[in-house]
Motif scaffolding. Structure first.
Motif, PDB file in Angstrom:
ATOM      1  N   LYS A   1      53.680  30.349  32.962  1.00  0.00           N
ATOM      2  CA  LYS A   1      54.581  30.419  34.098  1.00  0.00           C
ATOM      3  C   LYS A   1      54.029  30.994  35.479  1.00  0.00           C
ATOM      4  O   LYS A   1      54.614  30.755  36.532  1.00  0.00           O
ATOM      5  N   TYR A   2      53.196  31.945  35.186  1.00  0.00           N
ATOM      6  CA  TYR A   2      52.845  32.745  36.423  1.00  0.00           C
ATOM      7  C   TYR A   2      51.499  32.251  37.258  1.00  0.00           C
ATOM      8  O   TYR A   2      51.258  32.322  38.241  1.00  0.00           O
TER       9      TYR A   2
ATOM     10  N   TRP B   1      48.720  35.890  43.997  1.00  0.00           N
ATOM     11  CA  TRP B   1      48.901  37.063  43.060  1.00  0.00           C
ATOM     12  C   TRP B   1      47.613  37.857  43.660  1.00  0.00           C
ATOM     13  O   TRP B   1      46.303  37.757  44.221  1.00  0.00           O
TER      14      TRP B   1
ATOM     15  N   LEU C   1      59.388  35.020  42.260  1.00  0.00           N
ATOM     16  CA  LEU C   1      58.191  34.828  40.970  1.00  0.00           C
ATOM     17  C   LEU C   1      57.633  36.297  40.549  1.00  0.00           C
ATOM     18  O   LEU C   1      57.313  36.771  39.758  1.00  0.00           O
TER      19      LEU C   1
ATOM     20  N   LEU D   1      57.703  38.543  37.180  1.00  0.00           N
ATOM     21  CA  LEU D   1      56.607  39.022  36.560  1.00  0.00           C
ATOM     22  C   LEU D   1      56.818  40.587  36.472  1.00  0.00           C
ATOM     23  O   LEU D   1      56.804  41.236  35.277  1.00  0.00           O
TER      24      LEU D   1
ATOM     25  N   ASP E   1      52.424  40.515  44.080  1.00  0.00           N
ATOM     26  CA  ASP E   1      52.449  38.989  44.691  1.00  0.00           C
ATOM     27  C   ASP E   1      51.937  39.327  46.118  1.00  0.00           C
ATOM     28  O   ASP E   1      52.104  40.507  46.581  1.00  0.00           O
TER      29      ASP E   1
ATOM     30  N   PRO F   1      47.931  38.912  36.553  1.00  0.00           N
ATOM     31  CA  PRO F   1      49.171  39.588  35.904  1.00  0.00           C
ATOM     32  C   PRO F   1      48.724  40.136  34.511  1.00  0.00           C
ATOM     33  O   PRO F   1      49.093  41.248  34.517  1.00  0.00           O
TER      34      PRO F   1
ATOM     35  N   GLN G   1      54.786  35.101  46.096  1.00  0.00           N
ATOM     36  CA  GLN G   1      55.118  34.024  44.750  1.00  0.00           C
ATOM     37  C   GLN G   1      56.794  33.752  44.662  1.00  0.00           C
ATOM     38  O   GLN G   1      57.367  34.601  44.346  1.00  0.00           O
TER      39      GLN G   1
END
Ligand code: ZN
Ligand code: ZN
Lengths: 318, 546
Positions: free
Chosen positions: A136-137, B326, B355, B359, B303, B330, B312
């Motif tokens: 997803k990321y 990013w 987004l 996250l 992000d 992550p 993001q």
């Protein structure tokens, strides 16, 4: 005299795809030619054999190796690091990119005065890639990294068995029409390092003009008689010093051999397909033309192509 | 000796006594808030003076900006501003310059004022208002004086011939693909690195940097602040920044305190691992002085920036199809978060797009499952574009929001056309929803991204008017009361200072911002224009002469 630009080989790839393992492998096997600067994100995961360390800078950010290479952390931004290493005697940079960087952006960053991006390889974890690309990321990011690579270094093939890029990476796909398929190498392929230190031809990176590149020249010998392997390796070891690279195919009593020499590292391996035997010698354009010496030393087996001492100019260093 | 200040009205931000007209101060702290006649027992028992200088004024809790960057400000503030938006600076108001012609006139005027030979740095150029910039255009102002015109976003700049000469940047150094257009003196995105490197002697020289910090000190005071947060100490270089801050932002003449929140990756050196971070961050607390304090806080990054459209976004993303960035993988963000979460830190995460926020919330949820915590103060910083569903999650996970609401003012018009479309552009800074869901919510400037003027941030949050004059999503407007909470008590919570400041009640520091008028009852469109008469820091009055 035009100052020579230092080529940069970018090692990109998502976190955990094997960049650091690959760099550790290069350092441990001592296969890097001398005067390569290896720029890493930090020394945390880098194992440099204590036997190979000649000196460590005061702030611990630059490690000089006994073979003349240096290892350097990228604590500052890239521009600062380029300024910092510009005083060192290096002829090639191997840059470990951050896991979230895109090759195209890195290429522009590597156009720093004195440097140019020569080759961008992306490590791909054969075992996890297909899962990662749907994440997803970071799914989009890892796919873009692969699409923008010149070369793919496939890692963890031992765990995955085999690896194939999904169809969506087809270069025929609408928004990737300007991309050529990247060449794939297994991380264990002994030819990989030679390939990485070479410029890329006709791949993703399109130089703006020939002045973009270091200026190199070459001369070519054509073979007319087989040569003994021992004799061949002695001759390769004693070519004039200004020659930086040698590549080609040589006919020997035990069959056709693929020759690649970068700096002092030389590989001679059986060739897998029929090729015209001959060798190309590459040297900086501003250095003395080695053709005359080569012609004399290799005379029993090879002759200078076109029988002229005038070398071809190679603006794109290939 | 106690001091009794009287006022036309006092806004306390203490819900149990929202208004008062007298405040008694001793030794830098509030003794009592309320009415003069109720304070007699204190006045009988202790020597005191009565100070009526604010008797026609409104006393508010001292304003707090919980997220700005003194180091970036120190680089920017010595420059001359030519901006499309109005900037109120202590040394004068920068009136909007909205045409190419005006921009050129301003350049000529600045050139005429400046002492000969000194390089002239100009900040604030934007092509939408000021037309195409270029070397020749700057040469027309002067080809002798080095001049650098910096884009409002910081992501590009232009130099004239004299500046190129001063920085010794030569045409043959510039390679195609370097994001430098030498013939036009234009350095952008990655090409900017080269320009900044060469300009550093003029930008970051210790005396220049110190002069910039002195200006920052004035800016912070003039904004009416009594507390600020440096939300990434170590952004450029940890030691030199920390030393310069210590020498300039502490001392009797400094009318505010600074919460220093270390940049999570900048505190690690050499082979130190992420897991070493919490112990290193704890050591920083030993450096604390009266006004400058590290705490059990850390700043992490998710992000890319909202201003550069590198945040993001979830589907449908950006109109032109480009992708955000990013700032760290992550997995690395998670590893950092885990180390600090388990060590009991308050974590501030820079997260701008939905987004990025998603996250951040996924990771927070994971941390809560590993080790449940209450009152952890986990803060989403910037909060550019979020979804209504994320508001519920933020509440459920016990997190808070520190928002740069100025995005809405400066960017919502252009982003509705060239970015993310009207629906999402109008719903940037979804702040009323945060209040409705009882999420502690503060406003910040991220200065130099927005003016360091809490009343300006409050004005945007209350009116939601973009620079084109259009109201964007009235449903998300804050009330004046909420907006004032967001720049006082809620901001104090974000910085972990609520026990000491942010509202007016017995026991807290006597930190006040003194206004001519009441921001809760004035016309909402005037909030940003309210005159700040003075600030009071720990009981000491600092008048503002403007
Ligand atoms: Zn930020
Ligand atoms: Zn910030």
């Amino acid at each position: 005299m035009k100052q020579r630009l230092i080529p940069i080989t970018i090692i990109s790839g998502y976190l955990g795809s094997g960049k650091t393992t690959f760099i550790n492998r290069l350092l441990a096997a001592d296969v890097l030619p001398s005067k390569v600067a290896v720029l890493v994100n930090d020394f945390g995961d880098i194992n440099i054999d204590a036997k190979l360390i000649a000196q460590i800078s005061d702030d611990g950010s630059v490690v000089s190796l006994t073979n003349g290479c240096v290892c350097c952390t990228l604590q500052d931004d890239l521009a600062n690091t380029f300024e910092r290493i510009s005083s060192l005697a290096i002829d090639h940079v191997l840059l470990e990119a951050s896991g979230v960087a895109l090759p195209n952006k890195l290429r522009t960053q590597c156009h720093y005065p004195g440097y140019f991006p020569q080759h961008c390889a992306v490590t791909v974890d054969a075992e996890n890639y297909h899962k990662k690309r749907q994440d997803k990321y970071v799914g989009n990011l890892v796919q873009q990294q692969v699409l923008q690579a010149d070369t793919l270094i496939i890692t963890k093939l031992d765990l995955a068995g085999s690896f194939e890029l999904p169809d969506s990476h087809d270069p025929g796909r609408p928004n990737s029409t300007d991309l050529s398929p990247a060449k794939q190498y297994s991380v264990t392929d002994p030819q990989l390092i030679y390939h990485l230190l070479e410029p890329v031809k006709g791949l993703n990176y399109k130089p703006g003009s020939s002045s973009d590149m270091a200026s190199f020249s070459s001369c070519t010998l054509e073979q007319h008689k087989p040569i003994d392997i021992q004799e061949l390796s002695d001759l390769l070891a004693t070519v004039p010093a200004q020659i930086e690279r040698i590549k080609g195919f040589v006919d020997t009593p035990t069959g056709l051999q693929l020759i690649q020499k970068v700096g002092k590292r030389c590989s001679i391996v059986p060739a897998d397909a029929a090729q015209n035997p001959g060798l190309v010698f590459i040297y900086p354009s501003q250095a003395a033309n080695p053709a005359e010496v080569l012609q004399v030393n290799w005379k029993p087996w090879m002759t200078l192509r076109g029988n002229h001492l005038h070398s071809a100019h190679h603006p794109e260093q290939s | 000796m106690l001091t009794l200040f009287t006022a036309k009205s006092i806004i306390t931000m203490n819900p149990s006594m929202p208004a008062a007209d007298a405040i008694l101060v001793g030794d830098g702290r509030i003794i009592e808030v309320g009415h003069e006649d109720k304070m007699q027992p204190w006045l009988d028992a202790h020597p005191h003076t009565v100070d009526r200088q604010f008797s026609e004024k409104v006393i508010c809790p001292g304003f707090i900006d919980p997220h700005l960057h003194p180091t970036m400000a120190a680089v920017l503030l010595p420059m001359e501003f030519i901006t499309a938006m109005r900037w109120k600076l202590p040394w004068g108001i920068v009136e909007p310059t909205t045409t190419a012609e005006q921009f050129d006139q301003r350049m000529v005027a600045l050139h005429a004022q400046k002492e000969p030979d000194a390089p002239l740095f100009i900040w604030g150029y934007h092509q939408l208002w000021h037309g195409p910039m270029g070397k020749q255009r700057i040469n027309n102002v002067s080809s002798e004086r080095p001049m650098v015109v910096w884009h409002r976003s910081f992501h590009e700049l232009y130099m004239n011939d004299a500046a190129l000469k001063m920085t010794e940047i030569n045409e043959q150094d510039i390679k195609p693909g370097a994001q430098v257009d030498f013939s036009n003196g234009h350095f952008y995105e990655n090409g900017l690195g080269l320009a900044i490197n060469r300009l550093n002697p003029w930008l970051l020289a210790p005396d220049k940097y110190a002069a910039g910090l002195q200006r920052l000190k004035q800016v912070v005071q003039h904004g009416g602040h009594t507390s600020i947060g440096d939300l990434a100490t170590g952004l450029f270089d940890f030691e030199s920044e920390a030393n310069a801050l210590a020498s300039i932002l502490d001392g009797d003449d400094v009318p505010f305190r600074t919460r220093l929140v270390a940049h999570g990756t900048a505190i690690l050196k050499g082979s130190q691992s992420i897991e070493d971070g919490p112990a290193l961050a704890m050591q920083l607390i030993e450096r604390n002085s009266h006004r400058l304090k590290f705490g059990k806080h850390i700043k992490l990054f998710c992000d890319g920036a909202f201003f550069s459209q590198l945040s993001q976004l979830m589907e449908p993303g950006y109109i032109d199809g480009h992708q955000g960035e990013w700032l760290m993988p992550p997995e690395i963000l998670e590893q950092n978060m885990r180390a600090y979460w388990h060590a009991g830190f308050q974590i501030h995460v820079h997260a701008c797009g939905d987004l990025g926020i998603e996250l951040t919330l996924d990771l927070l949820e994971k941390m809560q499952a590993e080790k449940p915590r209450f009152n952890h103060g986990f803060t989403i910083e910037h909060f550019g574009f979020s979804t209504p569903e994320q508001i519920k999650r933020i509440k459920a996970l016990g997190a808070q929001v520190s928002a740069n609401v100025y995005y809405l003012h400066e960017l919502s018009d252009i982003y509705s056309r060239e970015g993310i479309g009207y629906e999402r552009a109008s719903q940037m800074s979804r702040l009323a929803s945060c209040f409705t869901n009882d999420i502690n919510t503060a406003l910040h400037s991220d200065f130099t991204m927005a003016p360091a003027e809490p009343l300006n941030s409050a004005w945007v949050a209350v009116n939601r008017i973009n620079h084109a004059g259009e109201v964007m999503c009235a449903q998300e407007c804050l009330t004046a009361q909420q907006a004032l909470e967001a720049i006082t008590i809620n901001a104090a919570h974000v910085l972990g200072m609520a026990a000491d400041t942010g509202s007016l009640r017995a026991g807290k520091y006597a930190d006040f911002t003194i206004l001519d008028e009441d921001p809760l009852t004035c016309d909402a469109m005037r909030i940003r224009d309210l005159r700040i008469h003075a600030t009071v820091f720990e009981g000491k009055v600092f008048p503002l002469d403007s």
